[in-house]
Every structure is written in C-alpha cells, then in structure tokens.
Scaffold this motif. Structure first.
Motif, short mmCIF file in Angstrom:
data_model
loop_
_atom_site.label_atom_id
_atom_site.label_comp_id
_atom_site.label_asym_id
_atom_site.label_seq_id
_atom_site.Cartn_x
_atom_site.Cartn_y
_atom_site.Cartn_z
N PRO A 233 -4.95 2.46 -8.42
CA PRO A 233 -4.54 3.81 -8.03
C PRO A 233 -5.35 4.30 -6.83
O PRO A 233 -6.54 3.99 -6.71
CB PRO A 233 -4.81 4.65 -9.27
CG PRO A 233 -5.62 3.82 -10.17
CD PRO A 233 -5.47 2.39 -9.78
N THR B 270 -2.14 0.93 -4.71
CA THR B 270 -1.84 -0.37 -4.11
C THR B 270 -1.37 -1.30 -5.21
O THR B 270 -2.00 -1.40 -6.26
CB THR B 270 -3.09 -0.96 -3.47
OG1 THR B 270 -3.61 -0.01 -2.55
CG2 THR B 270 -2.78 -2.25 -2.75
N LEU B 271 -0.25 -1.94 -4.93
CA LEU B 271 0.22 -2.99 -5.83
C LEU B 271 -0.02 -4.32 -5.15
O LEU B 271 0.19 -4.43 -3.94
CB LEU B 271 1.72 -2.83 -6.10
CG LEU B 271 2.12 -1.80 -7.14
CD1 LEU B 271 3.59 -1.50 -7.01
CD2 LEU B 271 1.82 -2.30 -8.52
N LEU C 176 -4.85 9.93 -6.48
CA LEU C 176 -4.17 9.86 -7.77
C LEU C 176 -5.18 9.71 -8.90
O LEU C 176 -5.05 10.33 -9.97
CB LEU C 176 -3.20 8.69 -7.77
CG LEU C 176 -2.41 8.49 -9.06
CD1 LEU C 176 -1.45 9.65 -9.29
CD2 LEU C 176 -1.65 7.19 -9.05
N VAL D 268 0.86 -1.18 0.00
CA VAL D 268 0.00 0.00 0.00
C VAL D 268 0.90 1.23 0.00
O VAL D 268 1.65 1.46 0.95
CB VAL D 268 -0.92 0.01 1.22
CG1 VAL D 268 -1.83 1.22 1.19
CG2 VAL D 268 -1.72 -1.27 1.27
N LEU D 269 0.84 1.99 -1.06
CA LEU D 269 1.62 3.22 -1.15
C LEU D 269 0.62 4.36 -0.97
O LEU D 269 -0.14 4.69 -1.89
CB LEU D 269 2.33 3.30 -2.51
CG LEU D 269 3.17 2.05 -2.84
CD1 LEU D 269 3.57 2.05 -4.29
CD2 LEU D 269 4.38 1.98 -1.94
N GLY E 104 -1.57 7.38 -0.86
CA GLY E 104 -1.69 8.53 -1.75
C GLY E 104 -1.31 8.21 -3.18
O GLY E 104 -1.46 9.04 -4.08
N PHE E 105 -0.81 7.03 -3.41
CA PHE E 105 -0.40 6.67 -4.77
C PHE E 105 -1.21 5.50 -5.29
O PHE E 105 -1.81 5.58 -6.36
CB PHE E 105 1.10 6.35 -4.78
CG PHE E 105 1.64 6.10 -6.16
CD1 PHE E 105 1.90 7.17 -7.01
CD2 PHE E 105 1.87 4.82 -6.61
CE1 PHE E 105 2.38 6.93 -8.29
CE2 PHE E 105 2.35 4.59 -7.88
CZ PHE E 105 2.61 5.66 -8.72
N ALA F 237 -5.30 12.21 -11.86
CA ALA F 237 -4.89 11.70 -13.17
C ALA F 237 -5.99 11.81 -14.20
O ALA F 237 -5.71 11.85 -15.39
CB ALA F 237 -4.46 10.24 -13.03
N PHE G 28 -2.46 -3.10 -10.10
CA PHE G 28 -2.23 -1.80 -9.49
C PHE G 28 -3.57 -1.10 -9.39
O PHE G 28 -4.29 -0.99 -10.38
CB PHE G 28 -1.26 -0.97 -10.33
CG PHE G 28 -1.12 0.44 -9.85
CD1 PHE G 28 -0.51 0.71 -8.64
CD2 PHE G 28 -1.61 1.50 -10.60
CE1 PHE G 28 -0.39 2.01 -8.18
CE2 PHE G 28 -1.49 2.79 -10.15
CZ PHE G 28 -0.89 3.05 -8.94
#
Lengths: 95, 492
Positions: free
Chosen positions: A81, A49-50, A85, A43-44, A46-47, A89, A79
């Motif tokens: 988003p 989840t992979l 994001l 979990v990144l 603000g970016f 985007a 992924f």
C-alpha cells in the motif's frame, strides 16, 4: 464490497451505463494482470504497488498436517500500500 | 525504470483495447476512469472493510494488534497502537496468469520412498472407500447400486477389516449372536437360505460357522471364556459381513448363503489375528475356508472380472498419482524452463496480429508497451514494418502498421517470438549503422540477448571492431538497459 457494487458506484460517479463501467473495470484489471504477467510492477499512485516477486524454494508444513513439504521456487503477487493509503487505512476499522 | 508501470501506461493499454482509435483525449479520459476505480476501492475498504474484485483478487483490511516496538534509530522502546492495514489476496485466476503452472509442494520426509510408497497409500484409500460405504448400507437401504462390492470386500486384505474391527460392535446384536453361537451347525446351515430379505439378521448365521463348535466340546471352565471370545469374533465378522450380505441379496437371491459364508470366513480369517489370539478358532475355520472358497470360486464367473476391474481402478489411480511426485523435483530444479515451455502450445497467442493506424504522439516504444505490455520488445513491430518505416524513431501519423503476433507474454516469450524480436533488433542495428547512430551497438547487445543465432548468422555484416567489443569480454551488464537486463535474466 464486490465487483457488482463497485461497478454500480463507478457508473454513478462517471455517469455512464453499468455495462460500460463493467467493461472499463474489467479492461483495467486485465491490463494490470497483463503487466503482472510480464513480470512488471504496477504503480498505482496514491494507492499502492502491485508486483510479482520470486520466492525461493523453502521447507514448510502443510496446514492441518504433520507432513513436512518442500515448496518449490515460485512467483508470488504482492501488494504494497502507498504511504497515503497506509496512513488512512490504519484508522479504518477492519470488519 | 522500465520495470515499473504507471497509470499512464495502464490508461494507454486500456485505450488500445477499445474499438475506436486511441486518441489522447480518450487516454486521458481512461486515466480518470482508472483513478476513479482506485478511489472507489479505497471507499469500499473504508466502508466495507474489503473489496472483492472478480477474478482479480481481494483488498481487505486486516486488524493488527498493538505491540511494543523499538525505534530502529534510537533504540527507544515505544508502543505501536493497534491499527488496520491493507492486504491483497490474489485470485486464483490472477495467480494463474502470473504463473501458469504453479509448482505444487513436494513431500519431504518420504521423498526417497515416494515412488514405491505411492501404490501403498492408495489401497488404504480404496479400502476406506469400500469400508465406509457398506457401513451406512444397513441403515439406509441402497442395495441394488453396486453388486460388485462383495467381491471387492473379499479381495480386501486384512488392513481394512482390522481397522473396522476396532469399531465398537452394535449392542443390539449381542443377544442374537449368543443365541447363534449355541445353535447347531445344521440349524445354521438352514438359516442363511431362508432369511433373504435385506435385513441385517441373515448376515449373522454364516459368520458363526467356524467359531462356536469347539467351544461346546471343551472343558467347562474355559467354555464361558471361549464363548465370549467366539461371540466377539462373531460380532466383528457380523459387523463386517452385514453390509455385504445386504447388497448381495437383491442381486442373486439363490447364492447369498454360500457367497456370504465365503466372504465371512475370509474376513473372519483376516480379522482373527487382531481380534483374538485364540488357537481354538483356527482349526475350525481352516476347513471352512477351503470348502467355501471352492464353492464360491465355482459360482460366479463375473466375480473375478468385477474384482479385476475394481482392482484395476486403484492401479490406474496410483499410476496417475505417481507421475506428479516424480515431476515435482524436476519442476523445482528447472522451473523457468518448465513453465516457459509447457503452457505455450495449449494457450492461444498472447497477442493476435492486427493492424494499427498511427496516431499523433505514438512511438514504437509506446505501441509496444500498449499492445505487448512491454516496451523493450518494440523492434518486434519495427521488424514487421521495415519497408514502410525506415527510421524507427520517427513514425508518421496516419501510417498503418502491422502489429505482429506475440505467442507468449513478455515474461515467457517463445523461441519464435525471441527470434522475431532479435531480427527486429538487427534491423534496428542496420539502420543505426547506416545513419551512424551512437546506440547501434546496443541494438546488437539486444540481438544477442534475444537470440544469439540471429547474431551469428549476420556476423559477417558486422564491423570487426564491434565484434571485438561484443565477444572480446563478457558483456558488462551496466551497458545494458535495465529492461534488457530483466529479459536476460531468465535466459542465463
């Protein structure tokens, strides 16, 4: 943008050498890949989840041929988003 | 939620990879680095539309067309304007780490005939190989490269020539062919010997041999038609032969005529059925075949050898190809086992054993997450350090721990890994029983999850009440933590 450009920007932003920036980037991607290989979600904030998901076996067709094939059950990397994001985007222009 | 890893864990694992000790400050700094990387990726997406990370993958903006959608709650129809979305395409290297042996798609329709059919698809491939190769030869001179081709070509079944027979004949040969068709057999016999140079011209005379003779003898009304048919057959044969001749001449100038004629006649015979259904050509070409075959067979000893080797190659290929479709159903049926067992021996250990000095703030759980990328297997470390660390929940800073090897990644632990972790969990159980820790039984659950044999071998040490709980009924999954559930998954 490719890795080289990313490394240059990272070095500039953090005021470190490009070699160091490259090492750090590689280390980070490596860690993420390790966690993915362990079947975990990364979990990144603000970016996005992979993660890895299992895909059941399914029938399909190979592109460009008429051949019907069976795709065996396999794992897939996904992924998703983050909402932030995604919203940002949606305004950006795909090139 | 042990299945989800956040930035903190990533920063910690990054710190663990550095030569210097992973202090809190360093971890915090690396967290900033990781955040900066994500920030730059976001900028890159905005400015360039894509970010390509070597051996990891590509983040890309994809344009989504506008469409008419519905609000799922109210059913109200609404317009979704065109927009962009972020997609990620993993690199091959990353996919390989997630799944070392990626199962390949299996052909569905010819599934029952996969094994018998596989030799059949191969020869056409070879035939196509030999076919196109000679074709460019007349134009670009590459004769000395492969002397074995004539033999290969003679061995080819009708399949290859017939496919080529459908190709349009070269117009510039027509005149010559017609001329050849009317020449006497004697003249034709002379001809092949003299024009040795690697021009397409010498190829024609032998091709005509069997065909035109009867045409002259027959009735006048039919004659023109037959000549035309003969010319057509001749053209086809010439077209087929032509490259062979070319490749032959430099190799052995003394025997081109005979060999070519043999090849030509064979191919002629092969190409006859598709080309013409004339009965006329057959009686003549029949004797020609036999005579020239005998000639040809007596000549080169090398020829059969080469032919064998060239014929062997496709066989080898087919053998190499065959196992793959055969394996596919297996891998598809029992995927987890196959992927787990296959790659391990070839790969180096996922984590090589080292030692580590405990820093303030460390715990076995965190160390396991940091070095093995999975916290649940922390008793693996404990098991290797029981002598120094009595209480697994309290490790003294400054203590040097041995971090044992992990052969496979946590998703694909090997048998020895599982055994070591199980015995680690059993040590945890022992300690927890000693101090009357309420979670002792959960350690036993874990022992059974990782390696039941360890549990069985220590069964007499365990209090009967606990055995009753563990074995009396199937272990209710809700008693297991999420992480253990996940680990149990591939096993059951």
């Amino acid at each position: 943008m490719n890795t080289t450009q990313l490394v240059a920007k990272l070095a500039e932003r953090l005021e470190i050498s490009q070699a160091e920036a490259k090492r750090l980037l590689k280390s980070q991607l490596d860690v993420i890949a390790d966690h993915l290989a362990a079947g975990q979600q990364v979990v990144l904030r603000g970016f996005g989840t992979l993660g890895v998901r299992r895909t059941a076996a399914h029938k399909g067709q190979l592109p460009g041929t008429d051949e019907k094939v069976l795709f065996p059950a396999h794992r897939q990397i996904f992924f998703r988003p983050a909402a932030a994001l995604k919203e940002e985007a949606s305004e950006w222009e795909a090139k | 939620m042990n299945n989800r890893v956040h930035m903190g864990a990533i920063a910690e694992a990054m710190a663990a990879r550095e030569p210097q000790a992973a202090t809190r400050n360093r971890i915090a700094a690396l967290r900033q680095v990781a955040a900066a990387v994500l920030d730059i990726i976001r900028d890159g997406l905005r400015d360039h539309g894509h970010v390509r990370l070597h051996e990891f993958g590509t983040f890309r903006l994809k344009a989504v067309a506008g469409r008419r959608g519905r609000n799922p709650q109210t059913g109200e129809s609404l317009w979704i304007p065109p927009h962009s979305k972020v997609i990620f395409t993993p690199a091959k290297a990353l996919l390989k780490r997630v799944e070392p042996v990626h199962p390949r798609p299996v052909a569905l329709t010819p599934a029952p005939s996969v094994t018998p059919a596989s030799p059949r698809p191969n020869p056409p491939v070879v035939a196509v190989d030999t076919g196109p190769q000679p074709k460019p030869a007349p134009h670009t001179v590459t004769p000395p490269s492969r002397p074995e081709h004539p033999q290969r070509a003679t061995i080819r079944p009708a399949a290859a020539p017939s496919s080529e027979a459908s190709l349009p004949p070269q117009p510039r040969f027509r005149v010559e062919d017609e001329f050849n068709a009317r020449t006497e057999p004697a003249q034709r016999a002379e001809r092949p010997t003299q024009p040795a140079p690697p021009q397409p011209a010498p190829a024609e005379p032998p091709t005509q041999q069997g065909v035109p003779v009867p045409a002259d003898d027959d009735h006048p009304p039919r004659l023109a038609w037959r000549v035309a048919a003969a010319v057509l057959v001749g053209l086809v044969a010439a077209f087929l032969l032509w490259p062979n001749q070319e490749e032959l001449t430099p190799v052995a100038g003394q025997i081109p005529a005979a060999q070519n004629s043999a090849a030509s006649v064979r191919e002629l015979a092969a190409s006859e059925p598709p080309a013409t259904s004339q009965p006329v050509t057959i009686p003549d070409s029949g004797p020609a075949i036999t005579s020239q075959i005998s000639e040809k067979d007596s000549e080169p000893e090398v020829a059969p050898l080469l032919a064998e080797t060239s014929a062997d190659q496709p066989v080898v290929i087919s053998e190499a190809d065959q196992p793959i479709p055969e394996q596919k159903p297996d891998t598809q049926v029992s995927l987890p086992e196959a992927t787990a067992s296959e790659p391990q021996p070839a790969r180096e250990p996922f984590f090589a054993a080292t030692s580590y000095q405990v820093q303030p703030g460390d715990s076995l759980w965190r160390l396991s997450r940091r070095y093995y990328s999975d916290p649940v297997i922390w008793p693996h470390i404990y098991g290797a350090n029981v002598a120094e660390v009595r209480n697994p929940d309290l490790i003294a800073s400054g203590l040097t721990l041995a971090l044992p090897e992990l052969q496979g990644p946590p998703s694909e632990l090997t048998k020895t890994d599982r055994r070591a972790i199980a015995s680690g969990y059993f040590e945890v159980y022992r300690y927890y029983t000693e101090v009357d820790h309420p979670q002792a039984i959960f350690a036993l659950f874990a022992v059974r999850v990782f390696d039941d044999e360890i549990y069985q071998s220590h069964r007499d040490e365990i209090h009967p009440n606990r055995i009753r709980i563990l074995e009396g009924s199937p272990v209710p999954l809700r008693y297991l933590s999420g992480a253990l559930k996940r680990l149990q998954e591939p096993q059951s």
